[in-house]
Enzyme design. Structure first.
Site, PDB file in Angstrom:
ATOM      1  N   CYS A 145       6.233 -49.571  -8.994  1.00 12.71           N
ATOM      2  CA  CYS A 145       7.299 -48.297  -9.557  1.00 12.71           C
ATOM      3  C   CYS A 145       8.393 -49.254 -10.006  1.00 12.71           C
ATOM      4  CB  CYS A 145       7.686 -47.588  -9.337  1.00 12.71           C
ATOM      5  SG  CYS A 145       8.516 -46.235 -10.650  1.00 12.71           S
ATOM      6  N   ASN A 176      -1.505 -40.452  -4.815  1.00  9.57           N
ATOM      7  CA  ASN A 176      -0.574 -41.541  -4.816  1.00  9.57           C
ATOM      8  C   ASN A 176       0.835 -42.238  -4.101  1.00  9.57           C
ATOM      9  OD1 ASN A 176       2.475 -42.738  -6.655  1.00  9.57           O
ATOM     10  ND2 ASN A 176       0.124 -43.606  -7.538  1.00  9.57           N
ATOM     11  N   ASN A 228      10.687 -44.510 -19.201  1.00 11.62           N
ATOM     12  CA  ASN A 228      10.775 -43.309 -18.230  1.00 11.62           C
ATOM     13  C   ASN A 228      11.516 -44.291 -16.448  1.00 11.62           C
ATOM     14  OD1 ASN A 228       9.694 -42.703 -15.116  1.00 11.62           O
ATOM     15  ND2 ASN A 228       8.109 -43.445 -17.041  1.00 11.62           N
ATOM     16  N   THR A 256       3.888 -49.514 -16.159  1.00 13.06           N
ATOM     17  CA  THR A 256       4.908 -49.850 -16.494  1.00 13.06           C
ATOM     18  C   THR A 256       5.091 -50.951 -17.201  1.00 13.06           C
ATOM     19  OG1 THR A 256       6.110 -48.356 -15.897  1.00 13.06           O
ATOM     20  CG2 THR A 256       4.867 -47.033 -16.919  1.00 13.06           C
TER      21      THR A 256
END
Length: 300
Positions: A128, A98, A68, A191
């Protein structure tokens, strides 16, 4: 049988929560999931102003997971405070917000806005991989991690969770930096940076070229990193990365996680979180374990 866990003085009824960005702020899943059964709901990332996110396409399926590059699209803190917090307050679950930003000032603004709101913990997303301005630098530099953690601690009224990036050489170095900055809890992993190419179009599958890889493919890496961090710092850990069922969750707990987050599994099985809660309860009964604390970090 006691499934309660303690995150920096906040007591969760059980160790299972949602992973940020995979559950909205709970409303869209409330037809499938009794939010009262979850230890906590972790909201999608919230910024000081609305973010449009990245151009499309921004999701691609991969073997064993997905990529993503949403770019933390969100409506901003004003909408979140008016709409999402009141919705979540209706349930007997803890609320973890968050927080995302592009600069330290952005994070500070959101944390200050949330100081007087009835939310339980703040998860600071410094990791991120799809926010190019600041996130990648914050999450991959121990000095930056320590400094931003200190700034958050100065301003926050709630305990602070620092969310760590796996896209680093030594995850324990980043964990120690967050601990030195005063973090109350750590969450990991975010991720892994990945890429997919469409061979028929001879083009990147994502407009952003790279995206964050999540899902079952990353679980062994996540379990290893949780184990390393649990043995390097004294902070409670929220483990995540490819959890699909109770067995997966228990791996993280035995590696040293106090709590776990279910993320990508929500997309293809909206009941995943509840199945994990019930599966952990069944495991405890079957093995005559009266307290989940006996399992946290039991594998050395």
């Amino acid at each position: 049988m006691n499934t309660k866990v303690n995150l920096a003085g906040v007591i969760l009824n059980n160790p299972v929560m949602t992973a940020s960005g995979t559950f909205g702020s709970g409303a869209e899943y409330s037809d499938f999931v009794d939010l009262n059964r979850l230890g906590a709901v972790v909201t999608k990332g919230v910024a000081n102003i609305p973010w449009k996110g990245n151009p499309t396409p921004r999701i691609a399926e991969t073997y064993g997971g997905m990529l993503n590059a949403i770019g933390l699209q969100n409506p901003g803190i004003d909408v979140f405070v008016e709409r999402d917090i009141p919705f979540l307050k209706k349930y007997d679950t803890k609320i973890i917000v968050n927080v995302c930003g592009k600069t330290t000032e952005d994070y500070c603004e959101v944390v200050e806005r949330l100081a007087d709101e009835k939310v339980d913990l703040l998860e600071i997303n410094i990791s991120c991989p799809n926010v190019k301005e600041g996130g990648i630098a914050f999450g991959q530099n121990p000095n930056s991690i320590e400094q931003i953690t200190k700034e958050m601690k100065k301003r926050a009224k709630q305990p602070i969770i620092m969310k760590l990036s796996p896209n680093v050489t030594d995850i324990t170095e980043m964990a120690k930096a967050a601990e030195a900055g005063g973090a109350d809890v750590l969450s990991l992993i975010n991720t892994l940076t990945g890429m997919k190419i469409d061979v028929n179009k001879r083009a990147f599958a994502l407009a952003n070229k790279t995206g964050g890889l999540s899902g079952p493919a990353i679980k062994p890496i996540a379990v290893r990193m949780v184990y390393q961090v649990a043995n390097a710092v004294k902070l409670p850990i929220i483990g995540m990365g490819g959890i699909q069922n109770a067995e997966d969750a228990l791996e993280f707990i035995m590696a040293g996680a106090t709590a776990v987050s279910v993320g990508t599994a929500n997309f293809y099985n909206p009941y995943a979180t509840i199945e994990v809660v019930e599966g952990i309860e069944e495991y405890l009964k079957k093995n005559h374990i009266d307290n989940i604390q006996n399992l946290i970090g039991c594998v050395k």
